[in-house]
Motif scaffolding. Structure first.
Motif, short mmCIF file in Angstrom:
data_model
loop_
_atom_site.label_atom_id
_atom_site.label_comp_id
_atom_site.label_asym_id
_atom_site.label_seq_id
_atom_site.Cartn_x
_atom_site.Cartn_y
_atom_site.Cartn_z
N ASP A 55 0.63 -1.08 0.39
CA ASP A 55 0.38 -0.04 -0.05
C ASP A 55 0.80 0.63 0.10
O ASP A 55 0.45 1.65 -0.70
CB ASP A 55 -0.53 0.13 1.31
N ASP A 56 2.30 1.24 0.67
CA ASP A 56 3.00 2.14 0.88
C ASP A 56 3.38 2.83 -0.27
O ASP A 56 3.87 4.18 -0.83
CB ASP A 56 4.22 2.40 2.17
N LEU A 57 4.19 1.43 -1.48
CA LEU A 57 4.52 1.93 -2.42
C LEU A 57 3.42 2.12 -3.57
O LEU A 57 3.78 3.03 -4.25
CB LEU A 57 4.92 0.06 -3.31
N SER A 58 2.28 1.69 -3.53
CA SER A 58 0.93 2.77 -4.29
C SER A 58 0.96 3.91 -3.82
O SER A 58 0.71 4.79 -4.60
CB SER A 58 -0.86 1.74 -3.38
N GLY A 59 0.93 4.39 -2.70
CA GLY A 59 1.24 5.98 -2.00
C GLY A 59 2.15 6.07 -2.91
O GLY A 59 2.19 7.62 -3.19
N VAL A 60 3.37 5.43 -2.54
CA VAL A 60 4.64 6.86 -2.86
C VAL A 60 4.58 6.95 -4.98
O VAL A 60 4.43 8.02 -5.33
CB VAL A 60 5.60 5.35 -3.50
N ARG A 61 3.37 5.80 -5.83
CA ARG A 61 4.02 5.89 -7.07
C ARG A 61 2.97 6.54 -7.02
O ARG A 61 2.39 8.02 -8.14
CB ARG A 61 3.07 4.39 -7.66
N GLY A 62 1.93 7.19 -6.68
CA GLY A 62 0.56 7.80 -6.69
C GLY A 62 1.14 8.95 -6.11
O GLY A 62 0.83 10.45 -7.38
N LYS A 63 2.04 9.24 -5.36
CA LYS A 63 2.41 10.81 -5.05
C LYS A 63 3.36 11.87 -5.22
O LYS A 63 3.05 12.75 -5.82
CB LYS A 63 2.06 10.99 -3.65
N GLY A 67 -1.28 4.90 -8.62
CA GLY A 67 -1.14 4.68 -7.42
C GLY A 67 -2.26 3.60 -7.03
O GLY A 67 -2.71 3.86 -5.64
N ALA A 68 -2.81 2.82 -7.87
CA ALA A 68 -4.09 2.30 -7.57
C ALA A 68 -3.54 1.20 -6.47
O ALA A 68 -2.66 0.43 -6.40
CB ALA A 68 -4.74 1.67 -8.16
N LYS A 69 -4.28 1.36 -4.57
CA LYS A 69 -3.82 -0.28 -4.20
C LYS A 69 -4.39 -1.03 -4.45
O LYS A 69 -5.55 -1.32 -4.93
CB LYS A 69 -4.18 0.27 -3.07
N LYS A 70 -4.01 -2.12 -3.51
CA LYS A 70 -4.66 -3.31 -4.16
C LYS A 70 -6.38 -3.09 -3.87
O LYS A 70 -6.92 -4.14 -4.71
CB LYS A 70 -4.29 -4.72 -3.13
N LYS A 71 -6.28 -3.04 -2.58
CA LYS A 71 -7.94 -2.73 -2.81
C LYS A 71 -8.69 -2.15 -3.66
O LYS A 71 -9.99 -2.65 -3.43
CB LYS A 71 -8.00 -2.60 -0.92
N ASP A 72 -7.96 -0.95 -3.65
CA ASP A 72 -8.69 0.03 -4.23
C ASP A 72 -9.32 -1.21 -5.61
O ASP A 72 -10.45 -0.90 -6.67
CB ASP A 72 -7.52 0.96 -5.36
N ILE A 73 -8.37 -2.30 -6.48
CA ILE A 73 -8.61 -2.98 -7.28
C ILE A 73 -9.59 -4.56 -7.29
O ILE A 73 -10.68 -4.10 -8.32
CB ILE A 73 -7.80 -3.75 -8.19
N VAL A 74 -9.44 -4.24 -6.06
CA VAL A 74 -10.49 -5.53 -5.26
C VAL A 74 -12.10 -4.66 -5.77
O VAL A 74 -13.29 -5.36 -6.24
CB VAL A 74 -9.73 -6.07 -4.02
N PHE A 75 -11.91 -3.67 -4.87
CA PHE A 75 -12.92 -2.86 -4.84
C PHE A 75 -13.83 -2.68 -6.30
O PHE A 75 -15.33 -2.69 -6.65
CB PHE A 75 -13.09 -1.63 -4.02
#
Ligand SMILES: Nc1ncnc2c1ncn2[C@@H]1O[C@H](COP(=O)(O)OP(=O)(O)OP(=O)(O)O)[C@@H](O)[C@H]1O
Ligand SMILES: [Mg+2]
Lengths: 247, 437
Positions: free
Chosen positions: A94-102, B352-360
């Motif tokens: 989740d942190d990595l997703s946040g880093v990529r996104g921000k 920037g999508a988290k795993k849970k975003d994809i699941v959702f």
């Protein structure tokens, strides 16, 4: 241990400019059946805020592999990657997703727009994942679309756009979250020299605005426009303007 | 302030996801529609099967209740046994059926028997004024209407006094009254059978069981069935004697039947079944052949309930299987969709999508699909029972919880069968997903 290392690293070199990106002995291995393919064989690299870098090298030398690691899409098999002094290996998914996104903005050779969404909606995708409110995100997206010259194409679908236009949407999308670092993998590879030149013009402007820009290219002429050039060969850095200068 | 912001945020997120889901499904309209169709049929079959089953059992129970759940009905039946043919030749009169002796014994020995309604019937033409109809004279007792749940429409029933006095009074069924005196007020008129005259004192509603049976049959052409004239059983005996003559297919047939029908009412509903057993014993002892028939409405009711249970289990399983098939269809399509959209998933993860975003995202899509199928299914499921009622003239009952339940199940199926594809989408490696063609 990597954390303390990270602190000392930024502590030592962190007087005026801390590197935004630092690779230390990074290797990337792929298991192909019985063989172990080493795509990267030990990369040491520091990138400072505001750098404008071209990465060159023959096909298969590991450019994309390195950029994917820099973009937190992939993890090194060996070695460490510090982004803003933070050891990326310590971060959760989740942190990595946040880093990529921000912090990061991606631009791909094949544009990679989402087909069922319009131009504005594509630009809004990163904003959506950061939870930016609807109206605000629409405002940002429209503004960026205008900036890349697509103000009149807001509601078009990607299939209704030319390659150059699609790539400009992709750039606008990469900019929507105002990232510190922009990563481009052969962003002009599919375009003619005119549209490619337009894209590079946008990159120049972005760098002038203070963005760190790292782009992979096969075109020596384009590489000449960037102050810093890195040449890869067989998974190793063969030449880096930065180290040449500091020598 | 902050919590309201958070709430607004998640609502906005849900709204965007739903819009996105609809857009993605809309890209493949036909495929989405066909997938949802599985759920449509599942849901529609749950609702309509429940409605039809419920209606059928309601109808059966109503008919049985009309017979009276505390009653035990005994009828005389002409024995079909051919071994008595020799005897029959000797005595010209065929004697069979329930006797006053049976009744006396039942009343004396079976505990809790409240009343018995003996009745005898004679079939012949009934005359009223200038009209005539093939009908039945039914000799019975004053408490017949109470026990049989039959309402009086006009006038009164005959009284115990009249039974004692063997008065020539009668009560007509509604249809008989209409046949004989279509224009006149029947009360006070006379009705003739053979050479006897009876004064009409009341009109009673038709036998609901007969009425229902008649509707199913072709026409009312030879229906002496509903054409009943009720007279005191004592009067009947006086006027028509004990032996019945019939002229049938070229030869006379003489029958002697003491009682055609006896209804016993058991005071305590819990004692109905034991009483039925006791009565059966008495009849078995008194009769060498089975020239009687015993009907226990309560027993029928219980059996109808058992049948309904089995019916519901069978229908429920069929509906569950069709919903399961629908769910598997959805899962299948979602797995294909996930594979097809691998690249999109990679792009979203890179942005920037988290795993849970994809699941959702994928879960929402499945739920939209099954929910839309559910809504359509409820519509179709409410329509089918209406059509069945309209065209097949069957009672159907839609219980309020049935559509709710069916819709709930469809959404649950969406979630259950969407979870696996959604997690598969989220677990993809972003780099590999981006490389996917
Ligand atoms: N997922 C993978 N599995 C196995 N080997 C891989 C994988 N990804 C990359 N490689 C290998 O790693 C090496 C480097 O690949 P990479 O894509 O980084 O090359 P590149 O420099 O970007 O080439 P190009 O200029 O053609 O894009 C190649 O030999 C490639 O075969
Ligand atoms: Mg490459």
């Amino acid at each position: 241990m990597p954390e303390s290392e990270a602190k000392t690293a930024s502590g030592v070199s962190g007087k005026s400019t801390d590197p935004v990106i630092e690779l230390r002995g990074v290797e990337k291995h792929y298991q192909m059946g019985e063989f172990l393919v080493k795509a990267l064989k030990g990369i040491d690299l520091k990138i400072l805020p505001g750098d404008y870098i071209s990465i060159l090298g023959p096909s298969g030398c590991g450019k994309s592999t390195m950029l994917n690691i820099l973009g937190c899409l992939d993890q090194p098999s060996v070695g460490n990657y510090f982004l803003d002094g933070l050891d990326v290996a310590q971060l959760t998914d989740d942190d990595l997703s946040g880093v990529r996104g921000k912090k990061l903005g991606f631009i791909f050779q094949s544009y990679n727009l989402i087909q069922q969404l319009s131009v504005v909606e594509n630009i809004e995708v990163p904003l959506y994942y950061q939870g930016v409110h609807e109206d605000e995100s629409r405002e940002i997206a429209v503004e960026l679309a205008k900036k890349v010259g697509l103000g009149k194409r807001l509601d078009h679908k990607p299939t209704e756009l030319s390659g150059g236009q699609q790539q400009r949407v992709a750039i606008a999308r990469a900019l929507s979250n105002d990232p510190a670092v922009i990563l481009a993998d052969e962003a002009t590879g599919n375009l003619d020299s005119k549209s490619g030149g337009d894209i590079l013009g946008i990159f120049d402007d972005l760098n002038a605005d203070g963005k760190t820009l790292i782009m992979i290219t096969h075109d020596e002429g384009m590489a000449k426009r960037t102050p810093r050039v890195i040449r890869l060969k067989d998974g190793l850095i063969e030449f880096d303007t930065y180290t040449e200068i500091t020598k | 302030m902050k919590s309201s912001l958070v709430r607004e945020f998640s609502f906005f997120r849900l709204k965007r996801s739903v819009i996105l889901g609809i857009k993605s499904l809309w890209m493949h309209k036909l495929r989405s529609f066909l997938t949802a169709l599985g759920i449509v049929f599942g849901v529609a079959s749950v609702i309509s099967m429940l409605a039809i089953g419920e209606g059928a059992s309601y109808e059966a129970q109503e008919q049985i209740k009309e017979l009276g759940s505390q009653n035990i009905i005994l009828e005389s039946v002409k024995p079909t046994n051919t071994t008595t043919a020799g005897e029959q030749e000797r005595s010209l009169i065929l004697e069979y059926g329930l006797t006053y002796r049976d009744i006396a014994q039942i009343q004396a020995t079976v505990p809790g028997v409240e009343l018995t309604v003996p009745s005898r019937e004679i079939k012949d033409f009934l005359w009223g004024g200038s009209n005539s109809v093939d009908g039945i004279a039914l000799g019975t007792v004053p408490w017949f209407p109470t026990m049989k749940n039959r309402d009086l429409i006009r006038g009164r029933y005959f009284t115990e006094m009249e039974m004692k006095d063997r008065s020539p009074v009668c009560v007509l069924t509604e249809s008989l009254a209409r046949q004989l005196y279509p224009l006149k007020e029947p009360i006070g008129q006379t009705v003739r059978m053979k050479t006897s005259y009876f004064r009409v004192v009341g009109v009673i509603e038709d036998d609901p069981v007969v009425a229902a049976a008649e509707e199913d049959l072709q026409s009312s052409s030879e229906s002496s069935e509903g054409m009943e004239m009720m007279i005191p059983i004592t009067t009947l005996e006086d006027h028509f004697g004990e032996v019945l003559f019939k002229y049938r297919s070229g030869s006379f047939e003489a029958e002697k039947v003491e009682l055609h029908e006896v209804t016993a009412r058991i005071e305590d509903p819990n004692q109905v079944m034991p009483a039925a057993l006791a009565i059966q014993h008495i009849l078995e002892r008194n009769h060498s052949e089975v020239d009687y028939k015993m009907t226990v409405p309560l027993d029928l009711l219980r059996r109808a309930e058992r049948t309904k249970q089995i019916f519901n289990i069978v229908l429920g399983s069929i509906a569950a299987i069709s919903l399961l098939v629908g769910g598997i269809g959805i899962m299948n399509i979602m797995l294909a969709t996930v594979t097809e959209r691998t690249r999109e998933i990679g792009i979203r993860r890179a942005l920037g999508a988290k795993k849970k975003d994809i699941v959702f995202q994928f879960l929402i899509e499945t739920v939209i699909l099954s929910g839309a199928g559910g809504v359509l299914g409820v519509g179709v499921g409410l329509g089918i029972p209406l059509m069945v009622t309209y065209f097949a003239d069957m009672v159907t009952i839609i219980q309020f919880w049935a559509p709710t339940l069916a819709f709930g199940i469809s959404v649950t199926i969406g979630v259950l069968f969407g979870i696996y594809p959604a997690f598969r989408a989220a677990d993809m490696n972003p780099v590999e997903a981006l490389r996917h063609e």
